[in-house]
Structure formats: C-alpha cells, structure tokens
Scaffold this motif. Structure first.
Motif, mmCIF file in Angstrom:
data_model
loop_
_atom_site.group_PDB
_atom_site.id
_atom_site.type_symbol
_atom_site.label_atom_id
_atom_site.label_comp_id
_atom_site.label_asym_id
_atom_site.label_seq_id
_atom_site.Cartn_x
_atom_site.Cartn_y
_atom_site.Cartn_z
ATOM 1 N N TYR A 90 -1.355 -8.536 6.250
ATOM 2 C CA TYR A 90 -0.228 -8.703 7.167
ATOM 3 C C TYR A 90 0.103 -10.183 7.342
ATOM 4 N N ASP A 128 -11.044 -3.356 8.862
ATOM 5 C CA ASP A 128 -9.595 -3.536 8.993
ATOM 6 C C ASP A 128 -9.165 -4.992 8.845
ATOM 7 N N GLN A 154 -6.649 -5.442 6.056
ATOM 8 C CA GLN A 154 -5.260 -5.149 6.414
ATOM 9 C C GLN A 154 -4.668 -6.276 7.230
#
Length: 447
Positions: A141, A134, A137
C-alpha cells in the motif's frame, strides 16, 4: 554543516565496532546544539554545499529528525537482540541521512530523489521488524501509493528544466513572473499529488493506518513525527517557489481538506484499535494544517511550522504510550485496555498531558499553533467559522473519548499481573514533553 554530517556518519561506523549507542546519542546532541546557536542568524537561504541550503524552516525540522531518532533508539531496547541490532542501526542511520538531505535540498531533482529514497528505510523497518504477516500488504500500500503520486512530479521537473534551464528553487523564485507555462491546472495537480498522498489527504490515506499498525514502535514514531512532514514541507517549499501557480489553484483542494478533516473525525469514533485512532488523528491535524497553509498568509506559514513541530512530538509520544501497554498486554483494543489509571497513575498523567496537547489545550505548543491556524482561516473567509467550530468540537471529542475510555472504568483481573514501568519508559515520555515546554518558555529564541 556538511562536515558535521560526515562526522556523524563516521561516528556511527565507529560505534558499530564497539556496540555502543551512547556515542551515537551524544553526536546527535552535539549537532542539535550547533543548529540551535545558528537559529537566530539564519533567516534567508544560506549555502551549505552546492544545491543544499539552510533557512529557518528546514533547520527546525532537522532538529525534529534528530530528536525523534534519538527517542526511537531509546524505545527499541525491549525487542532488539544482538543479532539484528546492527542491521537496525544501519537502517535508521541511512534514513536519517536521506531525510536530512531531503530537507536541505534546494534543487528540484535532488528534492525528488531524496523524497523517494526516504521510503526505502521505513519499508525495511516495517518488513524486517514488523510483527504480523499483514505487514506485506501495508508495505505494498505504502509503496504503490507513493510511487503513483510522485511519478508525475519528475515529469514536471524535467519540463521546468527544459523551459527555464534551472532546477534551483531560489532561482526559480525570480523567474516566477515569466512562467506562463506554469499557469496550468494539470501541472499544479501533477506537482502536488505526491505530497498530498504523503500528508495524507483523506481520500488517499489508506496506507497510513496499515503502516502504523504493522510497523514496530520506532517505525510508528518516525512515520508520525517525520514522514508526514515530508508532504507538508514539500508542499510548503513548492508553494513558496511557485507563488503565482499555487495562489491561482489552491482553492480547488480546500474543500477536500475540510471534508477530509470532518470525515476523519467521524470515522475515528467508531475504531477500537488505539494505533489506528492515533493515526487518524494525525490525518485530522495534517488536513486542518494544510487548509490553513493554502491561504498563503504570514499567520498560516508561521502556524504551520509550529504545528509540524508540536504534532511531531505529541503524536510520537502517544504511540510510545500505546506500545508500553501493548508490550505487557499484547492488545491495543480500547475495550480491553481500560482502567489504566488504577494500575499506574503516573503513566496516566502522561496520557493526560499528551492528549490535552493534541486537543490544543493551553499551555501546549499546539495551543499557539491552533490559534494562528484559526486566525488565518478566518482572514481568508468568515464563512469558515461554522466548519472550524465543527472541526474543533469533533477533534476534541475524539481525544476526550480516547483518554476517558482507556484510563477510567474497571480493570480486567489479568491486568494486575502486569510488570511495572521502567525508568527508561518514564524518561522517553519526559524527553517528548521537554522540547514542547522548552519552546513555550523560550518562545522568542525559536520563533
């Protein structure tokens, strides 16, 4: 100072060939001692080189950068191997260079360039040394939040240069009364949007918990201690430059900061991950500090400098404490990690000291900064008393809950197989706590 920066860069290159970190650490301490002796003599802008200047505000933050990066190196020995140690050393070195240049910059264009460049090393740390998938991600962001927020700032910088033929902040202070074009709400919002995301403001905060969870311990320490201060320092520097603009429109975002602080407190109580809890506590501290800073009084400016230093040290220390247990248990869940005082009472004492410092209990540095923050808010408006009481109660409740759940109750049986803590880990805790106590004992030397 430029000679010292060049010497630091050359000593790092020299240390690569001999694979020694001691030389790097000693060089950082030499620079900090050099800065310390200059603190009582630098009150106004002093030229360092062309568009780079020093004053009493950015020198404190430079000391915070050097001290935090020194501790980040000490905390990374457990997961670095010989293969990626060199790459990590290069990444941290360039991060330190970009951050120092950002804090020294008094030219708006350099200010923007180094603000953006400081994102590159922290993204490399998250992507290269993060443990979970993750992290991609979290990287997206952080990247798109920052780029979206800071893009309007470069347009405002070009508008200022086109109208006033200067991008030097110390020159623009004297042009302030002539700046009719700067008395505009959209210019104000475009100028501060990137810094509000970096603080972060509550509704723009989603990148911060993700980045903390996916980054290694060094990335979490640098994010909490230094990267959040880019937003507060940038906002403060622009507020001191464009006083008329900020005094006209600061009241617009004050309700958002109060609302964000209270909402962050409520959200944090329902979270089980220790890293996310500490990340949200950073949002609480930064939002409350920004509300005080926007009052633009002497108390608020002085307390904001204190809060940046104290929060940088305490938040970084708590991330280290969380990582010490994560390395042994492979979990950060507050339900699983409990009863730690039965295993290590000394480490539990460090938890208590840093949690109480974040609550702003005396005699911590946060205590003095929190008192000044409250005074500046009350000077601005007496109606803030109810909101201040609610903020103090909820933020204190979080850390009391945070400490009591993690340190008390019964241990799970498998936790008795944990290995003991090393001297290095105790030394990291002590080195986080030492500057806080030193600044309290010798308060007149620093402030």
């Amino acid at each position: 100072m430029m000679k010292l920066l060049l010497t630091l860069f050359m000593y790092n290159l020299f240390s690569f060939f001999f694979n020694q970190y001691k030389m790097f650490n000693y060089m950082i301490l030499i620079i900090m001692m050099n800065i310390l002796f200059k603190l009582n003599y630098i009150n106004l802008f002093n030229y360092m080189y062309l568009s780079f200047m020093t004053d009493s505000l950015n020198l404190f933050l430079i000391m915070l950068i050097l001290w935090t990066i020194l501790l980040a190196f000490q905390s990374n020995f457990s997961f670095l191997n010989n293969k990626n140690k060199l790459n990590f050393h290069f990444t941290i070195m360039f991060m330190m260079l970009f951050l120092m240049m950002f804090f020294f910059s008094m030219n708006l264009l350099y200010f923007y360039i180094f603000f953006e460049c400081s994102m590159i090393p922290i993204m490399l740390i998250i992507m290269g040394w993060g443990n979970q998938i993750d992290r991609i991600q979290a990287l997206m962001y952080m990247l798109f939040y920052t780029l979206f927020g800071s893009l309007p700032l470069i347009l405002i910088i070009f508008i200022i240069n086109f109208n006033y033929f200067s991008m030097m902040m110390n020159m623009l202070i004297y042009y302030m009364n002539l700046m009719n074009i700067m008395n505009n709400l959209f210019i104000y919002l475009f100028m501060i949007l990137g810094f509000l995301i970096k603080i972060p403001l509550y509704c723009m905060h989603l990148w911060l918990p993700k980045a903390h969870v996916e980054s290694p311990i060094s990335g979490s320490m640098i994010l909490a201690s230094i990267m959040l201060k880019l937003g507060t320092y940038g906002f403060l520097r622009l507020m001191l430059t464009f006083k008329k603009l900020f005094s006209n429109f600061n009241k617009i975002i004050m309700p958002l900061l109060i609302w964000g602080t209270i909402m962050s407190c409520i959200v944090t109580i329902n979270i089980n991950d220790l890293k996310i809890i500490n990340a949200y506590s950073s949002i609480i501290h930064m939002n409350s500090m920004m509300f005080s800073m926007l009052t633009n009084s002497y108390w608020s400016l002085f307390s904001s400098k204190l809060m940046m230093l104290s929060h940088g040290l305490c938040s970084s220390a708590i991330f280290c404490l969380i990582n010490f247990y994560y390395e042994r248990l492979n979990s950060r869940n507050i339900i699983i990690i409990k009863g730690l005082t039965n295993f290590s009472p000394i480490m539990s004492l460090w938890w208590f000291l840093f949690c109480m410092s974040n609550i702003s209990a005396p005699p911590s540095l946060n205590f003095f900064s929190e008192i000044m923050l409250i005074i500046s808010m009350l000077i601005y408006s007496k109606l803030n008393m109810i909101l201040i009481m609610l903020m103090i109660f909820l933020s204190s409740l979080i850390y009391i809950y945070f400490y009591s759940i993690s340190q008390h109750n019964n241990m799970y049986m498998y936790m008795y197989n944990m290995k003991n803590f090393s001297k290095r880990e105790y030394l990291i805790n002590f080195n986080h706590f030492l500057p806080i106590m030193f600044m309290i004992m010798f308060f007149n030397l620093f402030f």
